[in-house]
Structures are given as structure tokens and as C-alpha cells.
Design a protein around this motif. Structure first.
Motif, mmCIF file in Angstrom:
data_model
loop_
_atom_site.group_PDB
_atom_site.id
_atom_site.type_symbol
_atom_site.label_atom_id
_atom_site.label_comp_id
_atom_site.label_asym_id
_atom_site.label_seq_id
_atom_site.Cartn_x
_atom_site.Cartn_y
_atom_site.Cartn_z
ATOM 1 N N PHE A 1 0.826 -1.206 0.000
ATOM 2 C CA PHE A 1 0.000 0.000 0.000
ATOM 3 C C PHE A 1 0.862 1.258 0.000
ATOM 4 O O PHE A 1 0.613 2.199 -0.762
ATOM 5 C CB PHE A 1 -0.929 -0.003 1.215
ATOM 6 C CG PHE A 1 -1.730 1.257 1.371
ATOM 7 C CD1 PHE A 1 -2.872 1.470 0.617
ATOM 8 C CD2 PHE A 1 -1.329 2.234 2.270
ATOM 9 C CE1 PHE A 1 -3.606 2.641 0.747
ATOM 10 C CE2 PHE A 1 -2.054 3.404 2.412
ATOM 11 C CZ PHE A 1 -3.195 3.605 1.645
ATOM 12 N N THR B 1 -5.363 6.432 -3.647
ATOM 13 C CA THR B 1 -5.594 5.612 -2.458
ATOM 14 C C THR B 1 -6.356 4.338 -2.794
ATOM 15 O O THR B 1 -5.990 3.243 -2.336
ATOM 16 C CB THR B 1 -6.390 6.428 -1.422
ATOM 17 O OG1 THR B 1 -5.675 7.623 -1.116
ATOM 18 C CG2 THR B 1 -6.584 5.609 -0.146
ATOM 19 N N SER C 1 -4.193 1.906 -4.566
ATOM 20 C CA SER C 1 -3.200 1.330 -3.656
ATOM 21 C C SER C 1 -3.826 0.239 -2.786
ATOM 22 O O SER C 1 -3.212 -0.813 -2.551
ATOM 23 C CB SER C 1 -2.614 2.433 -2.776
ATOM 24 O OG SER C 1 -2.007 3.432 -3.571
ATOM 25 N N THR D 1 0.160 5.905 -7.422
ATOM 26 C CA THR D 1 -1.262 5.925 -7.773
ATOM 27 C C THR D 1 -2.070 6.529 -6.624
ATOM 28 O O THR D 1 -1.513 6.971 -5.620
ATOM 29 C CB THR D 1 -1.754 4.502 -8.076
ATOM 30 O OG1 THR D 1 -1.574 3.676 -6.917
ATOM 31 C CG2 THR D 1 -0.983 3.890 -9.247
ATOM 32 N N ALA E 1 2.590 1.562 -3.461
ATOM 33 C CA ALA E 1 1.693 1.910 -4.559
ATOM 34 C C ALA E 1 1.155 3.326 -4.422
ATOM 35 O O ALA E 1 0.879 3.995 -5.434
ATOM 36 C CB ALA E 1 0.524 0.918 -4.610
ATOM 37 N N SER E 2 0.997 3.819 -3.189
ATOM 38 C CA SER E 2 0.466 5.172 -2.989
ATOM 39 C C SER E 2 1.409 6.247 -3.510
ATOM 40 O O SER E 2 0.983 7.378 -3.736
ATOM 41 C CB SER E 2 0.192 5.406 -1.500
ATOM 42 O OG SER E 2 1.400 5.359 -0.761
#
Length: 399
Positions: free
Chosen positions: A342, A351, A354, A349, A345-346
């Protein structure tokens, strides 16, 4: 003549043992007295800032700008802890894995070649590591993540560099801990039919867990007290990353702040006192780490001497059902994987994307892990872990 004889009889020979004990006790006490004197001096120099700013505002304030009278050290403390945590995420898996290889898998010839190289790495000055970080690591990070970092100076860069610097400490101490495990443990495990890899992971590593923990703590102490290298590659901005897990953000540590601002500060001013208060905080952090090392090493010594006193918490853990312990470990590892995915990925991209990536990764990982346990038998795991010749001679194993 009789008077001379009486004087000689009354003269006592010098007790050399007592003199040696007195001298050695004085020398040994000198180190303790020096540390106490340093703490008293630093605390005395930082008292003015403590009385003027306040301990709560100093520890929780997020703005460090001495030129306008703002002395919030929270961002500096957080930066120190963040870059140290990132360094341990780099150093611990690689360092412990390398120690296991050198101690349990590598041949004596390979060990004799690799171990001196690792020990030489520990003697390289930190400014040399910082120069290599600027010349190699910073451009590499900028090339790999051009959209996330402008110059390559970031929390991630500092963590990777400090992780490399902490590797020799983690490898050397972990290797020594693994070497102290008695050979009878290996022989007993092999005698009941366990493979070499199962013996390493389920017998040797747990037996050396206290020593490996000490290696990790010493690596933390090596990273948290570093100045030059981290100052050269982190960007030196006293801010909180936004978001807090943004590894591409710049930050500043306590050591870098002391090195940058102490030469220019006015002696006797509030800024001067605030820097000494920062030094006191850093000393307390390192002192806590050293005490942790001592506690871990004492526990390891008691464990191998057979005189370990098991506390209530340890006794409760040992009496727990092994199935529950395994379930708890799997749950903890799953949560760590989801959090890491998470946070990563945040950075690229939104929320929702993610969260979806984290859930999808955990599902795929659990499916692959379950399928792998069913299809890969213990002999195949042994070959994958130790190579095609798992029973080649090594420094610790019986031939």
C-alpha cells in the motif's frame, strides 16, 4: 646494629596485587566517569533551551528554524528514526542471509576469502561512503525514479547507503553468533532425519536468535549515529515526509543538524543550547540501544549456560499452542506485506488503487505460498536453499 635489624623486620613488602587492582579499577572507572561527565555537561548546556522553549514544545514541534526562534525537533527525531529504520530494512535481510551462508553453507575456502572483505568494509571512513553515494547512488535513484525525486537526494537514498554501511556489523556479529551454536545441535537434528536447510532454519537460527538480535541492535547503533554520509545524500530539509511513508522525500537527521549548525551558532545563545539539547536526546537514544545490546547478550549467555530465568511472558509464549503461534506469525507477515504494498503503490497511484493493489498482492501471495508448500517437497526445498551439493563441507558442519 640491632636498631637496623628491627627496622628491616618492621618494613613490609609492597603488595603488588593490591596496587595492580587499584590501578586497573581506576582505569576502568575512568570510562564511566567520562560518560557521566559528558551527560552532565551536555545537559547543563542544554538547560537554557529547555527552560525557554519547554520540553513538550521542543519534542513535539514540527518546525526547526532557529533564526526565527522556532525549535521544534520532532521532524529531526522522526528523520533520524526513519532513515535508521529504512537502513535496517536493507541491512537485516541481506546481512543475516550472508551470515547464514558464511557460517553454515559456504566452504572454508570461500569463508576465508569473503570474511576479510566484510571486515575491511567496516573500516572504510563514512565520508568515503558519502562520496560514493553522491557519485553513484544519487544519480542511480534519480534515473530509476525520475518522476518522484528531483535530484536523487531522499530518505530512500540515505537508507540504502546507511544499510550498506551497517552490513559489516550485522554480518560479523550474526556470523559469530551462529558459530557459537554447538555442533551437537546440528548432529542431533541430522540424526532425526532433518535436512540441512531444515536444521539451519529450525535449529541453528533459533538457537542463535539472541546473538542475531544483538547484531541488529548494533547495526541500529551504527546507523543512528552516522553523520557525514547521511548528511550528504538525504537533502537536509527539516520537514516531515508528505505522506509519512514517502521514501522519496528529503529529510534531516539530528547528527546532520549538529554538524551543519554548530560551527555557525553563537556561543551562549538559545540556538547553541538547543543544539546541545539535541545532542542529549541523541545520546539517550544511543544509550538505550547499548543497554538493549547488553541485555540481549546477557540473555544469550544465560541461555547457553543453562541458567536462564524465564519470565512470565516468555513462559506464556512457550506454553502457547504452536498452531496459534504459526497463525499469529502468518497474520503479522500478511499485514506487513499489505502495508508495504500500500505504501509503495500510494507513491505512484491513488488511495483506492493502492488498496486494491495491496489486497490483490496478499491474495496472490497466499495462493502461491499454499501451492508452493503442497508441490515443493522438503528435498526440493533443500536443493533450492543450499544448492546442488548441499552436503559440501563447511566450517560448522560435521563431515
Amino acid at each position: 646494629m640491632s636498631d637496623c635489624v628491627n627496622v628491616l623486620k618492621k618494613t613490609r613488602p609492597v603488595d603488588s596485587d593490591r596496587v595492580c587492582r587499584t590501578v586497573l579499577a581506576a582505569v576502568a572507572s575512568l570510562a564511566a566517569v567520562t560518560v557521566v561527565a559528558m551527560i552532565i555537561f551536555i545537559a547543563g548546556q542544554g538547560f537554557d533551551a529547555l527552560s525557554e522553549v519547554g520540553i513538550w514544545e521542543f519534542l513535539t514541534g514540527s518546525v526547526w528554524r532557529p533564526y526565527i526562534g522556532s525549535y521544534g525537533a520532532a521532524s529531526l527525531i522522526a528523520g533520524t528514526l526513519m532513515v535508521t529504520a529504512g537502513a535496517m530494512m536493507v541491512a537485516c535481510p541481506i546481512g543475516i542471509g550472508a551470515a547464514i551462508y558464511l557460517s553454515e553453507i559456504a566452504s572454508p575456502k570461500t569463508r576465508k576469502k569473503v570474511k576479510p572483505i566484510i571486515e575491511v568494509m567496516a573500516g572504510i571512513p563514512s565520508v568515503v561512503y558519502g562520496l560514493l553515494g553522491i557519485m553513484i547512488l544519487v544519480p542511480m535513484m534519480h534515473g530509476l525514479f525520475p518522476d518522484q525525486t528531483v535530484s536523487g537526494l531522499s530518505w530512500l537514498t540515505g537508507s540504502v547507503l546507511l544499510g550498506i554501511m551497517a552490513l559489516p556489523t550485522v554480518i560479523s556479529v550474526s556470523d559469530d553468533a551462529l558459530q557459537t551454536v554447538p555442533s551437537s545441535y546440528r548432529e542431533a537434528s541430522l540424526a532425526i532425519g532433518a535436512t540441512k536447510w531444515e536444521t539451519i532454519m529450525k535449529v541453528i537460527v533459533p538457537a542463535a536468535a539472541s546473538g542475531i538480535s544483538a547484531a541488529v541492535i548494533l547495526g541500529i547503533g551504527r546507523a543512528i549515529g552516522e553523520t557525514m554520509a547521511v548528511m550528504m545524500v538525504t537533502g537536509n530539509t527539516a520537514i516531515f515526509p508528505d505522506p509519512i511513508w514517502n521514501v522519496f522525500s528529503t529529510l534531516r537527521t539530528i547528527t546532520a543538524t549538529l554538524a551543519l549548525e554548530m560551527p555557525e551558532v553563537v556561543v551562549g545563545s538559545t540556538s547553541y543550547s538547543a543544539l546541545f539539547l539535541l545532542a542529549l536526546i541523541l545520546m539517550i537514544m544511543i544509550l538505550a540501544i547499548n543497554l538493549s545490546v547488553r541485555a540481549v547478550m546477557n540473555r544469550s549467555a544465560r541461555k547457553f549456560s543453562g541458567d536462564e530465568k524465564v519470565g512470565r511472558l516468555t513462559l506464556a509464549i512457550e506454553n502457547m499452542d504452536q498452531t496459534k503461534i504459526r497463525m499469529f506469525k502468518d497474520l503479522l507477515l500478511t499485514a506487513a506485506v499489505a502495508a508495504a504494498v500500500f505504501c509503495g503503490a500510494s507513491l505512484f497511484t491513488g488511495t483506492l488503487q493502492s488498496m486494491a493493489a495491496a489486497v490483490g498482492t496478499v491474495v496472490v501471495w497466499k495462493v502461491l505460498a499454499t501451492a508452493g508448500r503442497r508441490k515443493v517437497d522438503r528435498n526440493q526445498r533443500q536443493k533450492l536453499a543450499c544448492g546442488p551439493s548441499p552436503w559440501s563441507p563447511s566450517p560448522s558442519w560435521p563431515s
